[in-house]
Design a protein around this motif. Sequence first.
Motif, mmCIF file in Angstrom:
data_model
loop_
_atom_site.group_PDB
_atom_site.id
_atom_site.type_symbol
_atom_site.label_atom_id
_atom_site.label_comp_id
_atom_site.label_asym_id
_atom_site.label_seq_id
_atom_site.Cartn_x
_atom_site.Cartn_y
_atom_site.Cartn_z
ATOM 1 N N GLN A 396 2.627 -1.553 -15.744
ATOM 2 C CA GLN A 396 1.315 -1.975 -15.243
ATOM 3 C C GLN A 396 1.361 -3.422 -14.745
ATOM 4 N N ALA A 397 2.066 -4.295 -15.469
ATOM 5 C CA ALA A 397 2.178 -5.693 -15.043
ATOM 6 C C ALA A 397 2.946 -5.810 -13.739
ATOM 7 N N VAL A 398 4.041 -5.022 -13.605
ATOM 8 C CA VAL A 398 4.810 -5.041 -12.352
ATOM 9 C C VAL A 398 3.941 -4.573 -11.198
ATOM 10 N N ALA A 399 3.163 -3.494 -11.402
ATOM 11 C CA ALA A 399 2.281 -2.998 -10.334
ATOM 12 C C ALA A 399 1.251 -4.047 -9.955
ATOM 13 N N GLY A 400 0.700 -4.746 -10.952
ATOM 14 C CA GLY A 400 -0.276 -5.786 -10.645
ATOM 15 C C GLY A 400 0.316 -6.921 -9.834
ATOM 16 N N ARG A 401 1.544 -7.327 -10.173
ATOM 17 C CA ARG A 401 2.177 -8.423 -9.428
ATOM 18 C C ARG A 401 2.516 -7.993 -8.004
ATOM 19 N N ILE A 402 2.944 -6.753 -7.836
ATOM 20 C CA ILE A 402 3.214 -6.253 -6.478
ATOM 21 C C ILE A 402 1.927 -6.235 -5.661
ATOM 22 N N GLN A 403 0.874 -5.702 -6.256
ATOM 23 C CA GLN A 403 -0.400 -5.591 -5.530
ATOM 24 C C GLN A 403 -0.954 -6.960 -5.161
ATOM 25 N N GLY A 404 -0.695 -7.960 -6.006
ATOM 26 C CA GLY A 404 -1.188 -9.303 -5.705
ATOM 27 C C GLY A 404 -0.514 -9.942 -4.500
ATOM 28 N N LEU A 405 0.657 -9.453 -4.110
ATOM 29 C CA LEU A 405 1.362 -10.012 -2.946
ATOM 30 C C LEU A 405 1.090 -9.256 -1.658
ATOM 31 N N LEU A 406 0.404 -8.103 -1.737
ATOM 32 C CA LEU A 406 0.193 -7.287 -0.545
ATOM 33 C C LEU A 406 -0.837 -7.901 0.372
ATOM 34 N N GLU A 407 -0.673 -7.653 1.676
ATOM 35 C CA GLU A 407 -1.650 -8.038 2.689
ATOM 36 C C GLU A 407 -2.413 -6.789 3.127
ATOM 37 N N PRO A 408 -3.503 -6.948 3.916
ATOM 38 C CA PRO A 408 -4.378 -5.798 4.199
ATOM 39 C C PRO A 408 -3.682 -4.559 4.755
ATOM 40 N N HIS A 409 -2.643 -4.715 5.588
ATOM 41 C CA HIS A 409 -2.017 -3.549 6.204
ATOM 42 C C HIS A 409 -0.899 -2.967 5.346
ATOM 43 N N ASP A 410 -0.564 -3.588 4.202
ATOM 44 C CA ASP A 410 0.542 -3.140 3.370
ATOM 45 C C ASP A 410 0.091 -2.027 2.419
ATOM 46 N N GLN A 411 1.066 -1.246 1.937
ATOM 47 C CA GLN A 411 0.808 -0.170 0.980
ATOM 48 C C GLN A 411 1.875 -0.224 -0.109
ATOM 49 N N ALA A 412 1.486 0.235 -1.317
ATOM 50 C CA ALA A 412 2.444 0.275 -2.418
ATOM 51 C C ALA A 412 2.227 1.540 -3.224
ATOM 52 N N ALA A 413 3.314 2.063 -3.826
ATOM 53 C CA ALA A 413 3.226 3.301 -4.603
ATOM 54 C C ALA A 413 4.261 3.256 -5.719
ATOM 55 N N ARG A 414 3.955 4.011 -6.785
ATOM 56 C CA ARG A 414 4.939 4.217 -7.862
ATOM 57 C C ARG A 414 5.496 5.621 -7.684
ATOM 58 N N PHE A 415 6.808 5.700 -7.492
ATOM 59 C CA PHE A 415 7.450 6.987 -7.256
ATOM 60 C C PHE A 415 7.784 7.704 -8.554
ATOM 61 N N GLY A 416 7.731 6.999 -9.678
ATOM 62 C CA GLY A 416 8.075 7.614 -10.942
ATOM 63 C C GLY A 416 8.953 6.693 -11.749
ATOM 64 N N GLY A 417 8.841 6.758 -13.087
ATOM 65 C CA GLY A 417 9.663 5.911 -13.927
ATOM 66 C C GLY A 417 9.408 4.447 -13.607
ATOM 67 N N ASP A 418 10.479 3.711 -13.364
ATOM 68 C CA ASP A 418 10.350 2.285 -13.006
ATOM 69 C C ASP A 418 10.646 2.058 -11.529
ATOM 70 N N GLU A 419 10.419 3.071 -10.696
ATOM 71 C CA GLU A 419 10.689 2.963 -9.263
ATOM 72 C C GLU A 419 9.387 2.783 -8.497
ATOM 73 N N PHE A 420 9.346 1.778 -7.634
ATOM 74 C CA PHE A 420 8.194 1.475 -6.792
ATOM 75 C C PHE A 420 8.658 1.405 -5.349
ATOM 76 N N VAL A 421 7.758 1.784 -4.435
ATOM 77 C CA VAL A 421 8.038 1.717 -3.001
ATOM 78 C C VAL A 421 6.908 0.929 -2.347
ATOM 79 N N VAL A 422 7.270 0.001 -1.456
ATOM 80 C CA VAL A 422 6.292 -0.843 -0.746
ATOM 81 C C VAL A 422 6.508 -0.681 0.749
ATOM 82 N N LEU A 423 5.413 -0.538 1.477
ATOM 83 C CA LEU A 423 5.442 -0.479 2.943
ATOM 84 C C LEU A 423 4.823 -1.761 3.473
ATOM 85 N N LEU A 424 5.587 -2.536 4.262
ATOM 86 C CA LEU A 424 5.105 -3.777 4.857
ATOM 87 C C LEU A 424 4.851 -3.549 6.338
#
Length: 510
Positions: A396-424
């Motif tokens: 949850q903390a990792v997801a929050g830190r990722i989301q805090g760096l995103l800009e309006p056109h960016d997207q982020a997702a959790r693929f499972g486990g400790d894997e995250f994917v970000v679209l810039l």
Amino acid sequence: MSRRFFSSPHFVQSLLAVLCVLTLTFLWVLYFQQQARSRDEALEAASAEHLNLATIAAQNLRQLVDRAQAVGKVARSDMDSPVGNYRSLVRMLAEDTVFKRMDLYGLDGHLLSASHPGAPAQMSSRWRVQLDEHIEHHGFTALLQSPESTEAGRRLPFLLPLVGAATGRMESILVVQLDAGYLATLFEHIDLGRSGMMRLLDGGGGELLRVSSGGLVMAGKPLAPALPQAGGLTGEMLQSDARERYQSLYVRVPQRGFSVVVSQGYDEILSSSRQIYQRQFVLNLCMSVLILGAVLWILLGLYRRQQAFAALEQAQQVNQDLIVRLEEEHRRSSHAAATDHLSGLHNRRKFLEIAPQALSDQCGQGGLLAILFIDMDRFKSINDSLGHKVGDLLLQAVAGRIQGLLEPHDQAARFGGDEFVVLLAGERTEAQVELWVRALVQRLTEVYALDDHRVHSSPSVGVSLCPRDGREVDELIRGADAAMYSAKRAGRGQYRFFDASLSVADTQVE
């Protein structure tokens, strides 16, 4: 079908409502247009009158300054005479009742001569500084000044630099005290109304005196905002005090260091037109009431027929509320199905739905798009040693830190486990993408305070770019995944960009 529509109560009601609205709109639009036109005409007429009055007052004051300059020339000739007794100066002061007294000072500010006893032995240093600034911009011309103290009474001082005929330099300063009552007498027959006033300001915008229906006031409370120091010599502005707003017309005379402002309250200027339109307002209101009464009387005849329609509409409203609730429940279930319950980010399915559209939009604009595949180092050991609760808190903390760096056109997702994917998306260059990735790695490497535990972890990040590394979402994700495993082999807290040397086999850690 059309015949039934034209004979229905709804059509009759709509027709009556439209006619009523058009009639009332025309009536009141015409009223407000005429009112606005009358208001503008009243303000324009008052503006022209007040500007003319301010111009006349400025011309009269300029003539007084010219007379003061003539006095200065006489004083200069007296100084140059062998006798040096200032008799001409005394004679002119006795003959001219506008000037109440005259004092002569040297360049060091010491008093040389005075027409009346009680003159200050030393000229005000503030006067001298302002006179030097005035001479620098406008030459050796007279300068109107504010009195140094309230003891000056109803007198306004003019500073006259006396220039030697041979040297062409200022050799002394003549202070001529102008009778302020002369200005009140000059404009006493002008009707400025209850709130009208004529004000004399110095070069800095400070009020020297004002003439109104209440008489002459020395240094009254100024209006806000202050007169602009730059711009044209004449102008109009809106000023106010604690009681009301004023329309102010001003004439600036910077060569003599003063401005004349004529002000009058908006309410007083518009009082006559308001009285006319108050009567018109009552007439329009009566006509509106008559029109509305007639329409209501007609609609009353359709009331019984409307009762049946009202019951039907009520049933329809119940159905509509049910539909709204069903749509809301559907929206909630759709959101739950598209959101990862632990991190609050998109889940894998939702990300794969929205990523192709984002990719299409970005490529259509000729922009750069980046896919980041993130895997947290040591997550399994942290989860095993500290428990699943701390592991969930870490995700949850990792997801929050990722989301805090995103800009309006960016997207982020959790693929499972400790894997995250970000679209810039957006308008980033490749260098800016790398700066963002570097900031992400630094942010995710910082210590996590989780349930009384200080947890250390770091990300391994793989990056693939569109269109360089592919044009399909799946292809870009595979490339980022391969680059991530390459970064993981390089050590903790590393990132790598995908290149052609990496393959699917690189997605398996040795």
